[in-house]
Design an enzyme around this catalytic site. Structure first.
Site, short mmCIF file in Angstrom:
data_model
loop_
_atom_site.label_atom_id
_atom_site.label_comp_id
_atom_site.label_asym_id
_atom_site.label_seq_id
_atom_site.Cartn_x
_atom_site.Cartn_y
_atom_site.Cartn_z
N LEU A 1 0.84 -1.20 0.00
CA LEU A 1 0.00 0.00 0.00
C LEU A 1 0.88 1.25 0.00
O LEU A 1 0.74 2.12 -0.86
CB LEU A 1 -0.92 -0.01 1.23
CG LEU A 1 -1.86 1.18 1.37
CD1 LEU A 1 -2.87 1.22 0.23
CD2 LEU A 1 -2.61 1.14 2.72
N THR B 1 6.71 -5.20 4.24
CA THR B 1 7.13 -6.36 5.04
C THR B 1 6.98 -7.64 4.20
O THR B 1 5.97 -7.80 3.50
CB THR B 1 6.26 -6.45 6.31
OG1 THR B 1 6.40 -5.22 7.03
CG2 THR B 1 6.68 -7.62 7.19
N GLU C 1 0.92 0.73 10.17
CA GLU C 1 -0.51 0.48 10.45
C GLU C 1 -1.18 1.71 11.05
O GLU C 1 -2.04 1.60 11.90
CB GLU C 1 -0.68 -0.70 11.40
CG GLU C 1 0.06 -1.94 10.99
CD GLU C 1 -0.73 -2.79 10.03
OE1 GLU C 1 -1.90 -2.45 9.79
OE2 GLU C 1 -0.17 -3.76 9.50
N THR D 1 0.08 5.89 12.00
CA THR D 1 0.91 6.51 13.04
C THR D 1 0.03 6.93 14.21
O THR D 1 -1.21 6.96 14.12
CB THR D 1 1.60 7.78 12.48
OG1 THR D 1 0.58 8.72 12.12
CG2 THR D 1 2.45 7.46 11.25
C1 LIG Z 1 9.29 -1.70 9.33
C2 LIG Z 1 8.12 -1.21 8.55
C3 LIG Z 1 7.30 -2.12 7.90
C4 LIG Z 1 6.22 -1.68 7.12
N1 LIG Z 1 5.44 -2.60 6.43
C5 LIG Z 1 4.51 -2.15 5.56
C6 LIG Z 1 3.79 -3.08 4.71
O1 LIG Z 1 3.95 -4.31 4.81
N2 LIG Z 1 2.92 -2.58 3.79
C7 LIG Z 1 2.70 -1.25 3.63
O2 LIG Z 1 1.91 -0.87 2.76
N3 LIG Z 1 3.36 -0.34 4.42
C8 LIG Z 1 4.25 -0.77 5.36
N4 LIG Z 1 4.94 0.15 6.16
C9 LIG Z 1 4.73 1.58 5.94
C10 LIG Z 1 3.93 2.28 7.03
O3 LIG Z 1 2.60 1.87 7.00
C11 LIG Z 1 4.10 3.80 6.82
O4 LIG Z 1 5.45 4.11 7.17
C12 LIG Z 1 3.13 4.63 7.62
O5 LIG Z 1 1.83 4.53 7.10
C13 LIG Z 1 3.53 6.12 7.68
O6 LIG Z 1 3.82 6.60 6.41
P1 LIG Z 1 5.18 7.42 6.16
O7 LIG Z 1 6.30 6.66 6.74
O8 LIG Z 1 5.22 7.75 4.73
O9 LIG Z 1 5.03 8.73 7.04
P2 LIG Z 1 4.26 10.07 6.61
O10 LIG Z 1 2.87 9.75 6.17
O11 LIG Z 1 5.12 10.87 5.70
O12 LIG Z 1 4.17 10.81 8.01
C14 LIG Z 1 5.30 11.45 8.63
C15 LIG Z 1 4.81 12.12 9.91
O13 LIG Z 1 3.81 13.10 9.59
C16 LIG Z 1 2.65 12.86 10.35
N5 LIG Z 1 1.46 13.29 9.59
C17 LIG Z 1 1.11 12.94 8.32
N6 LIG Z 1 -0.07 13.49 8.00
C18 LIG Z 1 -0.49 14.19 9.09
C19 LIG Z 1 -1.65 14.97 9.41
N7 LIG Z 1 -2.65 15.10 8.54
N8 LIG Z 1 -1.72 15.53 10.63
C20 LIG Z 1 -0.73 15.36 11.54
N9 LIG Z 1 0.38 14.63 11.32
C21 LIG Z 1 0.51 14.06 10.11
C22 LIG Z 1 2.66 11.37 10.59
O14 LIG Z 1 1.82 10.99 11.67
C23 LIG Z 1 4.13 11.13 10.87
O15 LIG Z 1 4.42 11.46 12.19
C24 LIG Z 1 5.96 -0.29 7.00
C25 LIG Z 1 6.77 0.62 7.72
C26 LIG Z 1 7.82 0.17 8.48
C27 LIG Z 1 8.68 1.18 9.23
#
Ligand SMILES: Cc1cc2nc3c(=O)[nH]c(=O)nc-3n(C[C@H](O)[C@H](O)[C@H](O)COP(=O)(O)OP(=O)(O)OC[C@H]3O[C@@H](n4cnc5c(N)ncnc54)[C@H](O)[C@@H]3O)c2cc1C
Length: 397
Positions: free
Chosen positions: A143, A177, A376, A378
């Site tokens: 995703l 993952t 899943e 933040t």
């Molecule tokens: C080890 C690991 C395994 C993972 N496995 C999977 C997987 O199997 N499949 C998959 O699809 N994804 C996976 N992920 C991805 C994970 O779901 C995303 O990292 C997560 O959804 C956050 O997205 P981002 O890292 O792009 O952060 P961003 O969306 O860029 O967010 C960065 C910061 O900004 C904040 N923020 C964003 N929008 C807002 C708002 N409107 N108001 C206030 N704060 C905001 C966030 O809360 C966060 O603190 C994995 C991540 C990790 C670290």
């Protein structure tokens, strides 16, 4: 209270008597998973963590399949058909060993298998689910993208319909993952009719999954990029029963439910480690557990740990009754991961310098939970879900 009533003894491992809520079958599931993790994960996980690898992941997946842990709460197609509470207990025991192992199971069962089970055609279910339940085929769930995490509606991965009926996928997924070891990927993409899910065999030309290295969290877990360059799929590769973001979001809700339990497993290990250490480590001529400040820390950790487990039980019972709302899952994920990381950090202080050593599990769990806090949904996303539900005002954008 009558003087003749004999109270059960206080159990430091279960101070609230939460085990009284469990049926014998629940206890049997818990014992099976706990003893598997004790044999197959605990003796090796510090080494895996240090090397940043999960060697033997295919063998581990088959063993997890043989104890019924993959797609555990799904019915049919070789799945165990366990209750939500039993699935939760399994997540807790797996994450008590390491969040990476629980992540393997969550992604396999609650994301990849759940998507196919809930939204797939009968042919897709027959083709993929039995092998995935057995652990013969590992699944992943794509995703997140490099530029779109919390806001998956803005994803750029695109599925074009060919005049011949085939689908052609192009795009990138990030932080996936199990990606590099998966035999099948559930990939979400924009189409002319909204977001659709696709079941992609990973040997399809144009698909590749380079592993992401240099992680300082979830090191005993495979995390990958998914690259889709003109990946051509037959017309029946699309998940027919869902269109739009509610597809991936309902899978995430199922996986988040497992995390509500799992996080408390990591917390339990850190708490138990801290209690053991506090009772044996002496300073100023006596065990540090005898100092009031240490006892205050341990008491507060125990309160949050068992409140969290009780919350997980409550949500599990609601899920089993078909009454669990996504906002309630957000409530649980927000609270339990946040509290679990706090418990691990406090445990780290009780262990002093030893707290930073891989000889003890505390720092490993604490750094793992940094990922669990982010994936899943933040903390902020779950606050916004609850904030919207409480006020009726949407603050997402
Ligand atoms: C080890 C690991 C395994 C993972 N496995 C999977 C997987 O199997 N499949 C998959 O699809 N994804 C996976 N992920 C991805 C994970 O779901 C995303 O990292 C997560 O959804 C956050 O997205 P981002 O890292 O792009 O952060 P961003 O969306 O860029 O967010 C960065 C910061 O900004 C904040 N923020 C964003 N929008 C807002 C708002 N409107 N108001 C206030 N704060 C905001 C966030 O809360 C966060 O603190 C994995 C991540 C990790 C670290």
């Amino acid at each position: 209270m009558s003087a003749s009533v004999k109270l059960p003894p206080f159990d430091p491992g279960d101070p609230l008597g939460i085990d009284d809520l469990l049926e014998p079958e629940d206890l049997a599931v818990r014992d099976t998973v706990r003893s598997w993790a004790a044999d197959r994960v605990l003796p090796y996980v510090a080494e895996w963590y240090e090397s940043g690898e999960l060697p033997g992941i295919r063998e581990l997946a088959k063993e997890l399949g043989s104890i019924g842990a993959l797609g555990m709460s799904l019915d049919g197609y070789g799945c165990a058909g366990a209750s939500a509470v039993q699935y939760g207990l399994a997540c807790l025991e797996l994450e008590a060993a390491d969040s990476g192992i629980r992540s393997l199971v969550s992604v396999q069962g609650s994301l990849a298998m759940y998507a196919i089970h809930r939204f797939g055609s009968e042919a897709q279910k027959q083709r993929w689910l039995p092998g995935m339940a057995a652990g013969d085929v590992i699944g992943c769930f794509g995703l997140t993208e490099p530029d779109h995490g919390s806001d998956p509606a803005a994803m750029r991965t695109h599925a074009r319909r060919d005049p011949g009926g085939d689908w052609v996928l192009n795009g990138r997924k990030m932080w996936i993952t199990n990606g590099s070891v998966a035999g099948v990927a559930v990939v979400w993409a924009q189409s002319d009719n909204g977001i659709r899910g696709f079941v992609v065999p990973t040997d399809t030309p144009g698909f590749s999954a380079p592993e992401i290295k240099h992680k300082w969290s979830l090191r005993a877990s495979v995390t990958s990029e998914l690259v889709l360059d003109d990946v051509r799929l037959p017309a029946d590769a699309v998940l027919p029963e869902v269109t739009g973001l509610k597809g991936p979001l309902s899978c995430l809700s199922h996986a988040r439910y497992g995390i509500v339990w799992g996080a408390m497993g990591a917390a339990r290990t850190c708490f138990e480690t801290a209690v053991g250490y506090a009772k044996s480590r002496e300073q100023f001529g006596r065990p540090i557990g005898g100092f009031q400040l240490t006892q205050a820390k341990l008491a507060d950790m125990a309160v949050e740990l068992h409140k969290g487990i009780l919350l997980a039980h409550h949500l599990g019972r609601r899920m089993d009754a078909g009454r669990l709302r996504p906002e309630q899952v957000s409530f649980g994920k927000l609270n339990n991961v946040r509290e679990a990381i706090e418990i691990c950090r406090t445990a780290r202080t009780i262990l002093g310098a030893n707290g930073i050593s891989l000889e003890y599990p505390v720092m490993r769990h604490a750094t793992n939970l940094e990922s669990v806090l982010t994936y899943e949904g933040t903390v902020e996303m779950h606050q916004l879900v609850l904030g919207k539900a409480l006020t009726g005002l949407d603050a997402f954008r």
